[in-house]
Write a protein that holds these residues in place. Structure first.
Motif, PDB file in Angstrom:
ATOM      1  N   TYR A  21     -11.177  -5.496   5.007  1.00 14.80           N
ATOM      2  CA  TYR A  21     -11.652  -4.156   4.638  1.00 14.80           C
ATOM      3  C   TYR A  21     -13.067  -4.297   4.090  1.00 14.80           C
ATOM      4  CZ  TYR A  21     -12.285   0.177   2.037  1.00 14.80           C
ATOM      5  OH  TYR A  21     -12.790   1.361   1.565  1.00 14.80           O
ATOM      6  N   GLU A 221      -1.912  -3.890  -3.104  1.00 10.88           N
ATOM      7  CA  GLU A 221      -1.728  -2.433  -3.136  1.00 10.88           C
ATOM      8  C   GLU A 221      -2.537  -1.889  -4.309  1.00 10.88           C
ATOM      9  OE1 GLU A 221       2.457  -1.573  -3.349  1.00 10.88           O
ATOM     10  OE2 GLU A 221       2.911  -2.787  -1.579  1.00 10.88           O
ATOM     11  N   TRP A 222      -3.382  -0.903  -4.024  1.00 13.74           N
ATOM     12  CA  TRP A 222      -4.268  -0.327  -5.047  1.00 13.74           C
ATOM     13  C   TRP A 222      -3.548   0.796  -5.785  1.00 13.74           C
ATOM     14  CZ3 TRP A 222      -9.186  -2.442  -5.667  1.00 13.74           C
ATOM     15  CH2 TRP A 222      -9.568  -3.360  -4.683  1.00 13.74           C
ATOM     16  N   TYR A 231     -10.743   6.170  -4.714  1.00 12.97           N
ATOM     17  CA  TYR A 231     -10.472   6.530  -3.304  1.00 12.97           C
ATOM     18  C   TYR A 231      -9.571   5.502  -2.603  1.00 12.97           C
ATOM     19  CZ  TYR A 231     -14.297   3.181  -2.508  1.00 12.97           C
ATOM     20  OH  TYR A 231     -15.089   2.059  -2.504  1.00 12.97           O
ATOM     21  N   LEU A 232      -9.393   4.325  -3.224  1.00 13.84           N
ATOM     22  CA  LEU A 232      -8.522   3.304  -2.626  1.00 13.84           C
ATOM     23  C   LEU A 232      -7.065   3.463  -3.068  1.00 13.84           C
ATOM     24  CD1 LEU A 232     -10.776   0.123  -2.998  1.00 13.84           C
ATOM     25  CD2 LEU A 232     -10.279   1.367  -0.890  1.00 13.84           C
ATOM     26  N   LYS A 235      -3.706   2.601  -1.116  1.00 14.35           N
ATOM     27  CA  LYS A 235      -4.039   1.828   0.085  1.00 14.35           C
ATOM     28  C   LYS A 235      -3.439   0.425   0.001  1.00 14.35           C
ATOM     29  CE  LYS A 235      -8.111   1.302   3.076  1.00 14.35           C
ATOM     30  NZ  LYS A 235      -7.630   2.127   4.164  1.00 14.35           N
ATOM     31  N   GLU A 236      -2.912  -0.044   1.132  1.00 20.61           N
ATOM     32  CA  GLU A 236      -2.413  -1.423   1.241  1.00 20.61           C
ATOM     33  C   GLU A 236      -3.336  -2.199   2.154  1.00 20.61           C
ATOM     34  OE1 GLU A 236       1.581  -2.186   2.423  1.00 20.61           O
ATOM     35  OE2 GLU A 236       2.434  -0.760   0.988  1.00 20.61           O
ATOM     36  N   MET A 237      -3.627  -3.440   1.781  1.00 21.13           N
ATOM     37  CA  MET A 237      -4.450  -4.313   2.631  1.00 21.13           C
ATOM     38  C   MET A 237      -3.687  -5.617   2.842  1.00 21.13           C
ATOM     39  SD  MET A 237      -8.116  -3.627   0.797  1.00 21.13           S
ATOM     40  CE  MET A 237      -8.690  -1.929   0.600  1.00 21.13           C
TER      41      MET A 237
END
Length: 257
Positions: A21, A221-222, A231-232, A235-237
């Motif tokens: 990301y 995970e944010w 804004y994250l 979200k999962e990365m």
């Protein structure tokens, strides 16, 4: 006109990381096993931070010779022989925001590891950790005050042939924490040369050419809704499993996602 000699050089470093990301403030990468995150001694070159700085320099997002230039920095680190997610701040705002999110436990970090023995139930390990700098090894104690408090949660995903694939939820993040914690409950990480079991290390070296510990920083995970990186939120990365580790999973547990 500034002479070429006065410019701060950016060391050329070929990119070996994957990009998971990227935005204006942060860069999340997938580090391969075997790569140092930071130089440990002056002779260490081509570390992950060197590669990231050169990548950003090539993109024109880092100009070290500019008066006001901020040097991008890593916000978490992994052991040399652990693969997976590392977060870098590209701006001061990015670094400060990620560091604050980590400090306030609003970034959930999950690892995948293969351990010796069959783990049937989820569990939690709390121990006090001290580091022996000379041996570059850690010691655990159950006694409060004997070092930094560390906490690891784990749950079994699959088991076969006397080995278990675990998902680890890292609550605190100290040097060698997962490796020492798993050894302390009799389930050392496969391939771990410091805390592991030689017979299982040898088996996986022979069968799969595994030369490092099976430990991968798989997912974050944010959880922070506020602030510059709000804004994250949600979200999962995820960092894909390296080929060798994927082959081991396929060999032990059969093909699966």
């Amino acid at each position: 006109i500034q002479s070429f000699m006065e410019e701060k050089p950016v060391a050329q470093a070929k990119r070996h990381f994957g990009i998971v990301y990227e935005d204006d403030d942060i860069l999340v990468v997938s580090k391969p096993a075997g790569l140092l995150t930071h130089p440990e001694k002056s002779s260490d070159k081509d570390t992950l931070i060197d590669q990231i700085l050169y990548y950003l320099y090539q993109k024109g997002q880092y100009t070290p010779d500019a008066e006001s230039s901020f040097t991008p920095a890593l916000c978490n680190r992994l052991d040399r022989n652990t693969s997976g997610l590392v977060i870098a701040g590209k701006t001061l705002r990015g670094v400060q925001a990620v560091n604050e999110i980590i400090r306030t436990h609003k970034l959930d970090k999950y690892y995948l590891t293969l351990v010796a023995g069959e783990v049937r139930e989820a569990g939690e390990i709390t121990a006090y950790l001290t580091k022996d700098e000379e041996k570059n090894q850690v010691r655990l104690s159950k006694r409060e005050g004997m070092g930094a408090k560390t906490m690891t949660k784990y749950r079994p995903i699959a088991h076969a042939k006397g080995y278990t694939l675990l998902e680890i939820h890292l609550i605190t993040g100290k040097t060698h924490q997962i490796r020492a914690h798993m050894q302390s409950i009799g389930h050392p990480v496969v391939g771990d040369r410091k805390y592991g079991a030689e017979h299982s290390n040898e088996k996986f070296r022979k069968e799969y050419a595994l030369s490092n510990q099976f430990l991968h920083a798989l997912r974050v995970e944010w959880k922070e809704k506020e602030g510059p990186l709000g804004y994250l939120y949600g979200k999962e990365m995820t960092a894909p499993l390296p080929e060798t580790l994927q082959k081991i999973c396929d060999g032990l547990f059969g093909r699966s996602e």
